[in-house]
Design a protein around this motif. Structure first.
Motif, mmCIF file in Angstrom:
data_model
loop_
_atom_site.group_PDB
_atom_site.id
_atom_site.type_symbol
_atom_site.label_atom_id
_atom_site.label_comp_id
_atom_site.label_asym_id
_atom_site.label_seq_id
_atom_site.Cartn_x
_atom_site.Cartn_y
_atom_site.Cartn_z
ATOM 1 N N PHE A 1 -13.355 10.086 -27.835
ATOM 2 C CA PHE A 1 -14.067 11.353 -27.662
ATOM 3 C C PHE A 1 -15.538 11.116 -27.327
ATOM 4 O O PHE A 1 -16.105 11.791 -26.461
ATOM 5 N N ALA A 2 -16.155 10.145 -27.995
ATOM 6 C CA ALA A 2 -17.562 9.849 -27.734
ATOM 7 C C ALA A 2 -17.764 9.395 -26.291
ATOM 8 O O ALA A 2 -18.721 9.807 -25.621
ATOM 9 N N LEU A 3 -16.851 8.569 -25.798
ATOM 10 C CA LEU A 3 -16.964 8.093 -24.422
ATOM 11 C C LEU A 3 -16.644 9.196 -23.418
ATOM 12 O O LEU A 3 -17.277 9.299 -22.359
ATOM 13 N N GLU A 4 -15.673 10.021 -23.753
ATOM 14 C CA GLU A 4 -15.315 11.138 -22.886
ATOM 15 C C GLU A 4 -16.497 12.104 -22.755
ATOM 16 O O GLU A 4 -16.765 12.638 -21.663
ATOM 17 N N THR A 5 -17.208 12.317 -23.833
ATOM 18 C CA THR A 5 -18.398 13.173 -23.814
ATOM 19 C C THR A 5 -19.477 12.579 -22.921
ATOM 20 O O THR A 5 -20.153 13.285 -22.164
ATOM 21 N N ARG A 6 -19.606 11.263 -22.998
ATOM 22 C CA ARG A 6 -20.569 10.571 -22.140
ATOM 23 C C ARG A 6 -20.187 10.705 -20.665
ATOM 24 O O ARG A 6 -21.031 10.979 -19.808
ATOM 25 N N ALA A 7 -18.887 10.557 -20.367
ATOM 26 C CA ALA A 7 -18.418 10.652 -18.980
ATOM 27 C C ALA A 7 -18.614 12.053 -18.408
ATOM 28 O O ALA A 7 -18.782 12.219 -17.194
ATOM 29 N N ALA A 8 -18.584 13.058 -19.277
ATOM 30 C CA ALA A 8 -18.731 14.444 -18.825
ATOM 31 C C ALA A 8 -20.092 14.704 -18.190
ATOM 32 O O ALA A 8 -20.278 15.708 -17.485
ATOM 33 N N LYS A 9 -21.038 13.811 -18.398
ATOM 34 C CA LYS A 9 -22.372 13.962 -17.806
ATOM 35 C C LYS A 9 -22.395 13.577 -16.331
ATOM 36 O O LYS A 9 -23.381 13.824 -15.630
ATOM 37 N N ALA A 10 -21.320 12.947 -15.853
ATOM 38 C CA ALA A 10 -21.276 12.503 -14.455
ATOM 39 C C ALA A 10 -21.254 13.701 -13.513
ATOM 40 O O ALA A 10 -20.627 14.726 -13.793
ATOM 41 N N SER A 11 -21.908 13.555 -12.397
ATOM 42 C CA SER A 11 -22.012 14.659 -11.436
ATOM 43 C C SER A 11 -20.857 14.683 -10.441
ATOM 44 O O SER A 11 -20.691 15.661 -9.715
ATOM 45 N N GLU A 12 -20.076 13.617 -10.369
ATOM 46 C CA GLU A 12 -18.967 13.560 -9.424
ATOM 47 C C GLU A 12 -17.669 13.179 -10.130
ATOM 48 O O GLU A 12 -17.670 12.649 -11.242
ATOM 49 N N ARG A 13 -16.556 13.480 -9.468
ATOM 50 C CA ARG A 13 -15.238 13.053 -9.933
ATOM 51 C C ARG A 13 -14.558 12.366 -8.760
ATOM 52 O O ARG A 13 -13.836 12.999 -7.974
ATOM 53 N N PRO A 14 -14.783 11.068 -8.594
ATOM 54 C CA PRO A 14 -14.272 10.374 -7.412
ATOM 55 C C PRO A 14 -12.745 10.298 -7.387
ATOM 56 O O PRO A 14 -12.091 10.271 -8.423
ATOM 57 N N LEU A 15 -12.190 10.249 -6.180
ATOM 58 C CA LEU A 15 -10.764 9.997 -5.997
ATOM 59 C C LEU A 15 -10.511 8.532 -6.315
ATOM 60 O O LEU A 15 -11.218 7.645 -5.808
ATOM 61 N N VAL A 16 -9.498 8.260 -7.140
ATOM 62 C CA VAL A 16 -9.281 6.903 -7.661
ATOM 63 C C VAL A 16 -7.871 6.410 -7.348
ATOM 64 O O VAL A 16 -6.885 7.154 -7.500
ATOM 65 N N TYR A 17 -7.798 5.160 -6.936
ATOM 66 C CA TYR A 17 -6.513 4.467 -6.801
ATOM 67 C C TYR A 17 -6.538 3.252 -7.722
ATOM 68 O O TYR A 17 -7.472 2.444 -7.674
ATOM 69 N N TYR A 18 -5.518 3.119 -8.564
ATOM 70 C CA TYR A 18 -5.437 2.029 -9.546
ATOM 71 C C TYR A 18 -4.220 1.173 -9.195
ATOM 72 O O TYR A 18 -3.100 1.687 -9.133
ATOM 73 N N GLU A 19 -4.430 -0.118 -8.984
ATOM 74 C CA GLU A 19 -3.327 -1.006 -8.579
ATOM 75 C C GLU A 19 -3.046 -2.067 -9.640
ATOM 76 O O GLU A 19 -3.914 -2.867 -9.988
ATOM 77 N N ILE A 20 -1.804 -2.068 -10.135
ATOM 78 C CA ILE A 20 -1.387 -3.033 -11.155
ATOM 79 C C ILE A 20 -1.016 -4.370 -10.531
ATOM 80 O O ILE A 20 -1.358 -5.433 -11.038
ATOM 81 N N ASP A 21 -0.259 -4.327 -9.421
ATOM 82 C CA ASP A 21 0.077 -5.545 -8.695
ATOM 83 C C ASP A 21 0.218 -5.211 -7.211
ATOM 84 O O ASP A 21 0.285 -4.042 -6.824
ATOM 85 N N PRO A 22 0.236 -6.245 -6.346
ATOM 86 C CA PRO A 22 0.181 -6.003 -4.908
ATOM 87 C C PRO A 22 1.486 -5.539 -4.284
ATOM 88 O O PRO A 22 1.573 -5.438 -3.055
ATOM 89 N N THR A 23 2.479 -5.186 -5.076
ATOM 90 C CA THR A 23 3.776 -4.764 -4.528
ATOM 91 C C THR A 23 3.695 -3.574 -3.579
ATOM 92 O O THR A 23 4.409 -3.603 -2.574
ATOM 93 N N PRO A 24 2.951 -2.468 -3.715
ATOM 94 C CA PRO A 24 2.062 -2.262 -4.861
ATOM 95 C C PRO A 24 2.658 -1.319 -5.914
ATOM 96 O O PRO A 24 3.325 -0.352 -5.583
ATOM 97 N N TYR A 25 2.403 -1.663 -7.176
ATOM 98 C CA TYR A 25 2.693 -0.770 -8.302
ATOM 99 C C TYR A 25 1.375 -0.145 -8.741
ATOM 100 O O TYR A 25 0.333 -0.805 -8.750
ATOM 101 N N THR A 26 1.454 1.115 -9.122
ATOM 102 C CA THR A 26 0.250 1.843 -9.509
ATOM 103 C C THR A 26 0.518 2.671 -10.752
ATOM 104 O O THR A 26 1.518 2.431 -11.454
ATOM 105 N N VAL A 27 -0.359 3.621 -11.055
ATOM 106 C CA VAL A 27 -0.211 4.443 -12.262
ATOM 107 C C VAL A 27 -0.254 5.920 -11.901
ATOM 108 O O VAL A 27 -1.102 6.351 -11.106
ATOM 109 N N GLY A 28 0.655 6.685 -12.463
ATOM 110 C CA GLY A 28 0.655 8.121 -12.271
ATOM 111 C C GLY A 28 -0.170 8.822 -13.340
ATOM 112 O O GLY A 28 -0.533 8.212 -14.350
ATOM 113 N N PRO A 29 -0.444 10.102 -13.152
ATOM 114 C CA PRO A 29 -1.260 10.862 -14.114
ATOM 115 C C PRO A 29 -0.668 10.915 -15.517
ATOM 116 O O PRO A 29 -1.424 11.042 -16.490
ATOM 117 N N SER A 30 0.657 10.808 -15.649
ATOM 118 C CA SER A 30 1.272 10.931 -16.972
ATOM 119 C C SER A 30 1.199 9.644 -17.785
ATOM 120 O O SER A 30 1.464 9.649 -18.986
#
Length: 288
Positions: A159-188
């Motif tokens: 919660f403390a870190l989430e509160t800190r992040a809330a001060k950011a002025s942007e919400r960038p589009l993010v791609y997260y890659e676990i391995d080069p297959t590629p496997y990634t992560v969904g929102p859930s």
């Protein structure tokens, strides 16, 4: 005074013993019965090892072996290593005569059940699973109060870190890659939740599931502004067809994590807040 202290110790001991025998349901839907609090535990996934050790030092000392990737806290590094998800060593596990084995896969389950061992199957994938499994392991060990303290501490850190992040002025589009297959992560997935808490927008559609394998063309189409990579083949990303035009690649906003940093991001356990901190600093350098 001494008599009162002895009575209190006796009372606490009787309460602890009264918790057993108990039957719980694991993540495979199996009923698992423990006649008494386990004292010799084999943990076959790092998040379980870290969670048990975060309940208390005494709980950590009950672990007699781990999988090959469990490396935190320091006291588990010297324990026997019983392989990993692909190469488990059931013979070593059986030889240690554990009264509880925590695993995440079915193939190992059959071998251990044939040996007459008590096995609990766990499969944490979501952010809420971090706290659900903490309570589940504590239930197995007879440490309910310790679990509530751990859950409260981790949630407060997040919660403390989430509160800190809330001060950011942007919400960038993010791609997260676990391995080069590629496997990634969904929102859930738990990582997907951390991306959101770090004020990022995951480009992966929720309907693809928590940890999908994707068509690389999807990344080109979605144009992420930031990439998070937790495998060593980062340099090859620029050479993928069409990826040179992706904003994250073009602007060199690729956060590559390895070693302990990769562990912090990839394990749904008690150090999740430290993983969140890494994402916040990646997405919002001005908040460092």
């Amino acid at each position: 005074m001494k008599r009162g202290l002895l009575f209190l110790v006796s009372l606490l001991l009787s309460v602890a013993l009264a918790q057993f025998p108990r039957t719980v349901t694991d993540d495979a839907g199996r009923s698992v019965t423990l006649k008494k609090a386990p004292q010799r535990i084999v943990s076959m996934l790092p998040s379980a090892t870290e969670t048990i050790c975060s309940l208390s030092e005494a709980a950590c000392k009950r672990i007699v072996a781990t999988d090959q990737f469990s490396n935190w806290p320091e006291m588990v590094k010297g324990l026997p290593k019983a392989g990993g998800f692909i190469n488990p060593n059931p013979e070593l596990i059986v030889s240690l005569k554990p009264d509880l084995v925590i695993i995440s896969q079915g193939r190992l389950l059959e071998a251990l059940e044939r040996a007459g061992l008590t096995v609990y199957v766990t499969n944490p994938k979501t952010y809420d699973d971090i706290f659900r499994t903490a309570r589940a392991y504590a239930e197995l060990l007879g440490l309910r109060a310790e679990a509530e303290r751990l859950v409260a501490r981790v949630q407060a850190e997040v919660f403390a870190l989430e509160t800190r992040a809330a001060k950011a002025s942007e919400r960038p589009l993010v791609y997260y890659e676990i391995d080069p297959t590629p496997y990634t992560v969904g929102p859930s997935s738990f990582i997907g939740t951390l991306i959101s808490k770090a004020r990022g927008q995951n480009i992966i559609p929720a309907e693809l599931g928590p940890f999908p394998r994707i068509n690389p063309e999807l990344v080109v189409q979605k144009k992420p502004q930031v990439m998070v990579v937790t495998h060593p083949e980062v340099s090859a990303i620029r050479n993928r067809p069409g990826w040179a035009s992706v904003p994250a690649v073009r602007n060199n906003r690729i956060c590559a994590f390895s070693g302990e940093a990769s562990d912090l991001l990839s394990r749904p356990g008690p150090r999740v807040a430290q993983g969140l901190k890494l994402l916040i600093e990646c997405f919002h350098p001005s908040l460092k």
